[in-house]
Design an enzyme around this catalytic site. Structure first.
Site, PDB file in Angstrom:
ATOM      1  N   ARG A 144      -8.403   7.604 -15.101  1.00 39.20           N
ATOM      2  CA  ARG A 144      -6.873   7.806 -14.598  1.00 39.20           C
ATOM      3  C   ARG A 144      -5.807   6.958 -15.391  1.00 39.20           C
TER       4      ARG A 144
ATOM      5  N   PRO B 228       3.743 -12.637 -20.101  1.00 29.57           N
ATOM      6  CA  PRO B 228       3.017 -13.643 -19.425  1.00 29.57           C
ATOM      7  C   PRO B 228       3.837 -14.381 -18.283  1.00 29.57           C
TER       8      PRO B 228
ATOM      9  N   GLY C 260       6.110 -10.700 -14.240  1.00 29.80           N
ATOM     10  CA  GLY C 260       5.507  -9.607 -14.075  1.00 29.80           C
ATOM     11  C   GLY C 260       6.097  -8.836 -13.071  1.00 29.80           C
ATOM     12  N   SER C 261       6.277  -9.390 -11.853  1.00 26.21           N
ATOM     13  CA  SER C 261       6.936  -8.559 -10.707  1.00 26.21           C
ATOM     14  C   SER C 261       8.574  -8.502 -10.995  1.00 26.21           C
TER      15      SER C 261
ATOM     16  N   GLN D 279     -22.392   4.961  17.132  1.00 21.90           N
ATOM     17  CA  GLN D 279     -20.812   5.235  17.245  1.00 21.90           C
ATOM     18  C   GLN D 279     -20.021   4.239  16.457  1.00 21.90           C
TER      19      GLN D 279
ATOM     20  N   GLY E 290     -24.888  -0.371   3.578  1.00 20.11           N
ATOM     21  CA  GLY E 290     -25.845  -1.798   3.491  1.00 20.11           C
ATOM     22  C   GLY E 290     -26.216  -1.945   2.054  1.00 20.11           C
TER      23      GLY E 290
ATOM     24  N   GLU F 114       1.817  -1.511 -11.613  1.00 16.25           N
ATOM     25  CA  GLU F 114       2.764  -0.478 -11.243  1.00 16.25           C
ATOM     26  C   GLU F 114       3.509  -1.132  -9.965  1.00 16.25           C
TER      27      GLU F 114
ATOM     28  N   PHE G  15      15.151  -9.651  -3.206  1.00 12.68           N
ATOM     29  CA  PHE G  15      14.859 -10.019  -4.352  1.00 12.68           C
ATOM     30  C   PHE G  15      16.086 -10.679  -4.893  1.00 12.68           C
TER      31      PHE G  15
HETATM   32  P1  TGC Z   1      17.299  -3.363  -9.563  1.00 14.65           P
HETATM   33  O1  TGC Z   1      18.524  -3.939  -9.780  1.00 14.65           O
HETATM   34  O2  TGC Z   1      16.836  -3.062  -8.335  1.00 14.65           O
HETATM   35  O3  TGC Z   1      17.214  -1.988 -10.450  1.00 14.65           O
HETATM   36  C1  TGC Z   1      17.737  -1.982 -11.687  1.00 14.65           C
HETATM   37  C2  TGC Z   1      18.215  -0.495 -12.226  1.00 14.65           C
HETATM   38  O4  TGC Z   1      16.813   0.059 -12.020  1.00 14.65           O
HETATM   39  C3  TGC Z   1      17.231   1.089 -11.025  1.00 14.65           C
HETATM   40  N1  TGC Z   1      15.934   1.339 -10.558  1.00 14.65           N
HETATM   41  C4  TGC Z   1      15.100   2.486 -10.780  1.00 14.65           C
HETATM   42  N2  TGC Z   1      15.398   3.441 -11.382  1.00 14.65           N
HETATM   43  C5  TGC Z   1      14.319   4.654 -11.159  1.00 14.65           C
HETATM   44  N3  TGC Z   1      13.285   4.315 -10.650  1.00 14.65           N
HETATM   45  C6  TGC Z   1      12.738   2.973 -10.106  1.00 14.65           C
HETATM   46  N4  TGC Z   1      11.613   2.811  -9.366  1.00 14.65           N
HETATM   47  C7  TGC Z   1      13.971   2.068 -10.056  1.00 14.65           C
HETATM   48  N5  TGC Z   1      14.039   0.845  -9.299  1.00 14.65           N
HETATM   49  C8  TGC Z   1      15.137   0.619  -9.769  1.00 14.65           C
HETATM   50  C9  TGC Z   1      18.342   0.714 -10.195  1.00 14.65           C
HETATM   51  O5  TGC Z   1      18.882   1.807  -9.357  1.00 14.65           O
HETATM   52  C10 TGC Z   1      19.178   0.077 -11.039  1.00 14.65           C
HETATM   53  O6  TGC Z   1      19.910   0.878 -11.725  1.00 14.65           O
HETATM   54  P2  TGC Z   1      21.435   0.605 -12.242  1.00 14.65           P
HETATM   55  O7  TGC Z   1      21.999   2.001 -12.910  1.00 14.65           O
HETATM   56  O8  TGC Z   1      22.160   0.360 -11.078  1.00 14.65           O
HETATM   57  O9  TGC Z   1      21.300  -0.308 -13.298  1.00 14.65           O
HETATM   58  O10 TGC Z   1      16.303  -4.192 -10.534  1.00 14.65           O
HETATM   59  P3  TGC Z   1      15.561  -5.585  -9.903  1.00 14.65           P
HETATM   60  O11 TGC Z   1      15.581  -6.654 -11.101  1.00 14.65           O
HETATM   61  O12 TGC Z   1      16.189  -6.143  -8.835  1.00 14.65           O
HETATM   62  O13 TGC Z   1      13.994  -5.020  -9.540  1.00 14.65           O
HETATM   63  C11 TGC Z   1      13.693  -4.668  -8.496  1.00 14.65           C
HETATM   64  C12 TGC Z   1      12.085  -4.680  -8.401  1.00 14.65           C
HETATM   65  C13 TGC Z   1      11.630  -5.714  -7.918  1.00 14.65           C
HETATM   66  C14 TGC Z   1      11.777  -3.493  -7.484  1.00 14.65           C
HETATM   67  C15 TGC Z   1      11.552  -4.120  -9.675  1.00 14.65           C
HETATM   68  O14 TGC Z   1      11.582  -5.025 -10.901  1.00 14.65           O
HETATM   69  C16 TGC Z   1       9.946  -3.724  -9.665  1.00 14.65           C
HETATM   70  O15 TGC Z   1       9.653  -2.466  -9.486  1.00 14.65           O
HETATM   71  N6  TGC Z   1       9.146  -4.717 -10.156  1.00 14.65           N
HETATM   72  C17 TGC Z   1       7.564  -4.414 -10.216  1.00 14.65           C
HETATM   73  C18 TGC Z   1       7.312  -4.318 -11.663  1.00 14.65           C
HETATM   74  C19 TGC Z   1       6.229  -3.365 -11.974  1.00 14.65           C
HETATM   75  O16 TGC Z   1       6.092  -2.402 -11.414  1.00 14.65           O
HETATM   76  N7  TGC Z   1       5.675  -3.405 -13.095  1.00 14.65           N
HETATM   77  C20 TGC Z   1       4.876  -2.516 -13.627  1.00 14.65           C
HETATM   78  C21 TGC Z   1       4.648  -2.710 -15.037  1.00 14.65           C
HETATM   79  S1  TGC Z   1       3.706  -1.307 -15.966  1.00 14.65           S
HETATM   80  C22 TGC Z   1       2.191  -1.377 -15.344  1.00 14.65           C
HETATM   81  O17 TGC Z   1       1.808  -2.178 -14.491  1.00 14.65           O
HETATM   82  C23 TGC Z   1       1.488  -0.150 -15.919  1.00 14.65           C
HETATM   83  S2  TGC Z   1      -0.003  -0.172 -15.415  1.00 14.65           S
HETATM   84  C24 TGC Z   1      -0.625   1.342 -16.169  1.00 14.65           C
HETATM   85  C25 TGC Z   1      -1.852   1.933 -15.669  1.00 14.65           C
HETATM   86  O18 TGC Z   1      -2.915   1.375 -16.557  1.00 14.65           O
HETATM   87  O19 TGC Z   1      -2.195   2.838 -15.151  1.00 14.65           O
HETATM   88  P1  FAD Z   2       3.036 -11.815 -10.388  1.00 10.31           P
HETATM   89  O1  FAD Z   2       4.450 -11.327 -10.357  1.00 10.31           O
HETATM   90  O2  FAD Z   2       3.220 -13.324 -10.586  1.00 10.31           O
HETATM   91  O3  FAD Z   2       2.806 -11.931  -8.732  1.00 10.31           O
HETATM   92  C1  FAD Z   2       1.825 -12.746  -8.048  1.00 10.31           C
HETATM   93  C2  FAD Z   2       1.966 -12.598  -6.575  1.00 10.31           C
HETATM   94  O4  FAD Z   2       3.056 -13.001  -6.233  1.00 10.31           O
HETATM   95  C3  FAD Z   2       1.583 -11.091  -6.183  1.00 10.31           C
HETATM   96  O5  FAD Z   2       0.742 -11.139  -5.153  1.00 10.31           O
HETATM   97  C4  FAD Z   2       3.045 -10.625  -5.752  1.00 10.31           C
HETATM   98  O6  FAD Z   2       3.157  -9.456  -4.945  1.00 10.31           O
HETATM   99  C5  FAD Z   2       3.672 -11.869  -5.379  1.00 10.31           C
HETATM  100  N1  FAD Z   2       5.105 -11.642  -5.520  1.00 10.31           N
HETATM  101  C6  FAD Z   2       5.930 -11.669  -6.685  1.00 10.31           C
HETATM  102  N2  FAD Z   2       7.167 -11.747  -6.471  1.00 10.31           N
HETATM  103  C7  FAD Z   2       7.189 -11.757  -5.114  1.00 10.31           C
HETATM  104  C8  FAD Z   2       8.429 -11.658  -4.171  1.00 10.31           C
HETATM  105  N3  FAD Z   2       9.735 -11.513  -4.713  1.00 10.31           N
HETATM  106  N4  FAD Z   2       8.171 -11.728  -2.750  1.00 10.31           N
HETATM  107  C9  FAD Z   2       7.056 -11.678  -2.478  1.00 10.31           C
HETATM  108  N5  FAD Z   2       5.786 -11.797  -3.156  1.00 10.31           N
HETATM  109  C10 FAD Z   2       6.083 -11.760  -4.544  1.00 10.31           C
HETATM  110  N6  FAD Z   2       1.992  -3.908 -17.432  1.00 10.31           N
HETATM  111  C11 FAD Z   2       2.576  -3.348 -18.320  1.00 10.31           C
HETATM  112  O7  FAD Z   2       3.776  -3.456 -18.666  1.00 10.31           O
HETATM  113  N7  FAD Z   2       2.057  -2.377 -18.948  1.00 10.31           N
HETATM  114  C12 FAD Z   2       0.628  -2.000 -18.443  1.00 10.31           C
HETATM  115  O8  FAD Z   2      -0.078  -1.012 -19.092  1.00 10.31           O
HETATM  116  C13 FAD Z   2      -0.075  -2.682 -17.481  1.00 10.31           C
HETATM  117  N8  FAD Z   2      -1.467  -2.511 -17.376  1.00 10.31           N
HETATM  118  C14 FAD Z   2      -2.077  -3.541 -16.424  1.00 10.31           C
HETATM  119  C15 FAD Z   2      -3.348  -3.617 -16.558  1.00 10.31           C
HETATM  120  C16 FAD Z   2      -4.133  -4.285 -15.561  1.00 10.31           C
HETATM  121  C17 FAD Z   2      -5.714  -4.249 -15.668  1.00 10.31           C
HETATM  122  C18 FAD Z   2      -3.592  -4.829 -14.896  1.00 10.31           C
HETATM  123  C19 FAD Z   2      -4.179  -6.186 -14.086  1.00 10.31           C
HETATM  124  C20 FAD Z   2      -2.318  -5.193 -14.997  1.00 10.31           C
HETATM  125  C21 FAD Z   2      -1.363  -4.238 -15.737  1.00 10.31           C
HETATM  126  N9  FAD Z   2      -0.140  -4.423 -16.064  1.00 10.31           N
HETATM  127  C22 FAD Z   2       0.576  -3.679 -16.887  1.00 10.31           C
HETATM  128  C23 FAD Z   2       0.828  -5.320 -15.427  1.00 10.31           C
HETATM  129  C24 FAD Z   2       0.843  -5.326 -13.952  1.00 10.31           C
HETATM  130  O9  FAD Z   2       2.217  -4.400 -13.750  1.00 10.31           O
HETATM  131  C25 FAD Z   2       1.342  -6.606 -13.449  1.00 10.31           C
HETATM  132  O10 FAD Z   2       0.329  -7.588 -13.031  1.00 10.31           O
HETATM  133  C26 FAD Z   2       2.086  -6.455 -11.920  1.00 10.31           C
HETATM  134  O11 FAD Z   2       3.344  -5.998 -11.944  1.00 10.31           O
HETATM  135  C27 FAD Z   2       2.189  -7.885 -11.215  1.00 10.31           C
HETATM  136  O12 FAD Z   2       2.598  -9.125 -12.093  1.00 10.31           O
HETATM  137  P2  FAD Z   2       1.868 -10.393 -12.206  1.00 10.31           P
HETATM  138  O13 FAD Z   2       0.528 -10.235 -12.466  1.00 10.31           O
HETATM  139  O14 FAD Z   2       2.731 -11.164 -13.411  1.00 10.31           O
HETATM  140  O15 FAD Z   2       2.112 -11.159 -10.862  1.00 10.31           O
END
Ligand code: TGC
Ligand code: FAD
Length: 404
Positions: A109, A153, A156-157, A299, A359, A383, A403
């Site tokens: 997926r 590096p 992340g979050s 059960q 098991g 994500e 945040f």
């Molecule tokens: P914040 O100030 O809240 O927002 C900045 C601007 O972005 C807008 N926005 C969004 N728009 C669309 N969709 C969303 N989900 C949005 N969230 C926020 C927001 O309205 C604002 O717009 P504007 O016009 O005012 O500038 O931003 P923040 O820096 O305070 O961040 C908030 C937070 C923590 C929720 C955000 O940074 C977050 O979601 N962090 C998590 C990071 C994350 O998910 N990383 C994923 C990396 S990619 C990945 O993991 C791929 S895995 C792929 C796979 O293998 O399947």
């Molecule tokens: P951190 O942000 O360091 O977080 C560590 C812990 O602290 C977590 O439990 C988190 O919930 C907690 N934490 C952090 N901030 C807070 C807060 N404010 N309050 C409370 N708790 C908090 N990224 C991409 O860009 N592209 C990709 O294609 C992609 N693919 C991935 C594939 C795999 C196999 C993996 C493992 C990750 C991938 N990622 C990708 C990255 C992924 O999105 C990040 O790992 C994720 O967003 C978390 O970031 P981090 O690992 O740096 O953890």
């Protein structure tokens, strides 16, 4: 292929007896097109994924040949327009495809989610017409593979703190920095890279393999998502032509909008993994005899199975409703966060309970639970982690931002 491998592949193909639960007759809410798409992907998973996936997972190898087959199935960018070679389907069909793929494996997926939602979608939504025509048809057929670089590096979050940067120089932008944990990066032909300029403005770039200074070392040693390939992106003075910037977005809402699309898909995908585990446990509970009766007659086993089907049904309803909102363009990021968080957690709990019902056999590769369980630890993290999504819901209901 060795005889023992081909025998084991044949055996697995025959033993995929998966039957999807539909306790609340949710099929009645689906259209004929949804059901046709589901049958096509479900059959493909039975024929092409189930027979090989344990082997690929054990060897920590990505089944790259599945990319082209997923392209033929229409699983790459299914809800993007047909004029770019994509499926032109609705959001529920897209969700159903993710569900069926993740029923096979979260890594499979992931291959489709990254290509469709994190590479094709930003080009479609924020790209120029030339970029759409140049890249989308080739991405839809998997002639080229893409990846999405947001995480770093040290960031992340909190991607707003990214340090990957760009500056303008003549007819190009110069990119420097590093991205971490990037699905598909070691095999990608192009990367969508998010970087900041000196004023802190985030922009997206299409970086192509072969550009000097662009490298993608593989990350090894994962116990989770082993059939998916993960790497870094290293950018050292990479010269990206100006026509490769995504012209129609600035700021973090660019990458975050792509995440919304992918998180939506994951909220459906996780249901697939949960259904596979539940289905295996239900079947085993009727076959395995202890104390002179089937496990399913105890059960405590019934409690586990009843709770599993209840949680799957709730998750299915959540995903379906989210899909109907998404079809109208009304699914909010916070609603998507709730569904991603709930459904992935639900699937992880079900994988654990289903493993218990099996098991000792439950820890072997004869059954899918351990693989799903390990995969779901990643799905819970990428994500946006489980806790980040909780804080997004918390912010939405209180109006107060944890945040900042
Ligand atoms: P914040 O100030 O809240 O927002 C900045 C601007 O972005 C807008 N926005 C969004 N728009 C669309 N969709 C969303 N989900 C949005 N969230 C926020 C927001 O309205 C604002 O717009 P504007 O016009 O005012 O500038 O931003 P923040 O820096 O305070 O961040 C908030 C937070 C923590 C929720 C955000 O940074 C977050 O979601 N962090 C998590 C990071 C994350 O998910 N990383 C994923 C990396 S990619 C990945 O993991 C791929 S895995 C792929 C796979 O293998 O399947
Ligand atoms: P951190 O942000 O360091 O977080 C560590 C812990 O602290 C977590 O439990 C988190 O919930 C907690 N934490 C952090 N901030 C807070 C807060 N404010 N309050 C409370 N708790 C908090 N990224 C991409 O860009 N592209 C990709 O294609 C992609 N693919 C991935 C594939 C795999 C196999 C993996 C493992 C990750 C991938 N990622 C990708 C990255 C992924 O999105 C990040 O790992 C994720 O967003 C978390 O970031 P981090 O690992 O740096 O953890």
């Amino acid at each position: 292929m060795s005889t023992s491998l081909s025998e084991s592949i044949e055996k697995r193909a025959k033993t995929d007896q998966f039957e999807a639960p539909d306790y609340y007759n949710i099929d009645e809410l689906l259209t004929e097109e949804h059901l046709l798409v589901r049958t096509a992907v479900r059959d493909w998973v039975k024929q092409e994924v189930t027979p090989i996936i344990e082997e690929y997972s054990e060897k920590a190898t990505c089944p790259l040949h599945l990319f082209k087959q997923m392209g033929e199935l229409g699983a790459l960018g299914p809800s993007l327009p047909e004029k770019y070679g994509c499926g032109g389907m609705d959001e529920i069909s897209y969700g159903i495809i993710m569900q069926e793929l993740e029923r096979g494996d979260s890594g499979v997926r992931s291959m489709a989610s990254v290509q469709g939602s994190l590479v094709m979608y930003p080009i479609y939504r924020f790209g120029s017409e030339e970029q759409k025509q140049k890249y989308l048809p080739k991405l839809a057929t998997a002639e080229i593979i893409g990846c999405f670089g947001l995480t770093e590096p040290d960031h992340g979050s909190d991607p707003s703190s990214m340090v990957t940067n760009f500056r303008e120089e003549g007819d190009a932008y110069i990119l420097n920095g590093a991205k971490m944990w990037i699905t598909n990066s070691p095999i990608a032909d192009i990367a969508i890279v998010w970087a900041k300029n000196s004023e802190g403005i985030v922009r997206g770039f299409i970086v192509e393999r072969g550009m000097k200074g662009f490298t993608t070392p593989e990350i090894k040693g994962k116990w989770s998502l082993r059939a998916s390939i993960t790497g870094e992106i290293v950018l050292e003075e990479v010269r990206v032509p100006k026509e490769n910037i995504l012209p129609h977005v600035q700021g973090l809402k660019g990458p975050l909008s792509c995440l919304s699309k992918a998180r939506y898909g994951i909220s459906w995908g996780a249901i697939g993994a949960a259904m596979d585990c539940y289905d295996a446990a239900l079947r085993y509970s009727k076959e395995r005899i202890q104390f002179g009766k089937p496990l399913g007659q105890f059960q405590l086993t019934q409690k586990k199975l009843a709770e599993m089907i209840t949680e799957i049904t709730k998750a299915q309803l959540l995903a379906w409703r989210l899909g109907t909102l998404a079809n109208k363009g009304k699914a909010t990021p916070a609603q998507i966060s709730m569904a991603k968080r709930n459904n992935v957690w639900m699937a992880l709990q079900i994988a654990r309970e289903a493993r218990q019902i099996h098991g000792g056999m439950g820890i072997t590769n004869e059954y899918p639970m351990m693989r799903h369980m390990c995969n779901l630890e990643t799905v819970l993290t990428y994500e946006g982690t489980h806790d980040i999504h909780l804080l997004i819901t918390g912010m939405d209901v209180t109006g107060l931002n944890a945040f900042k």
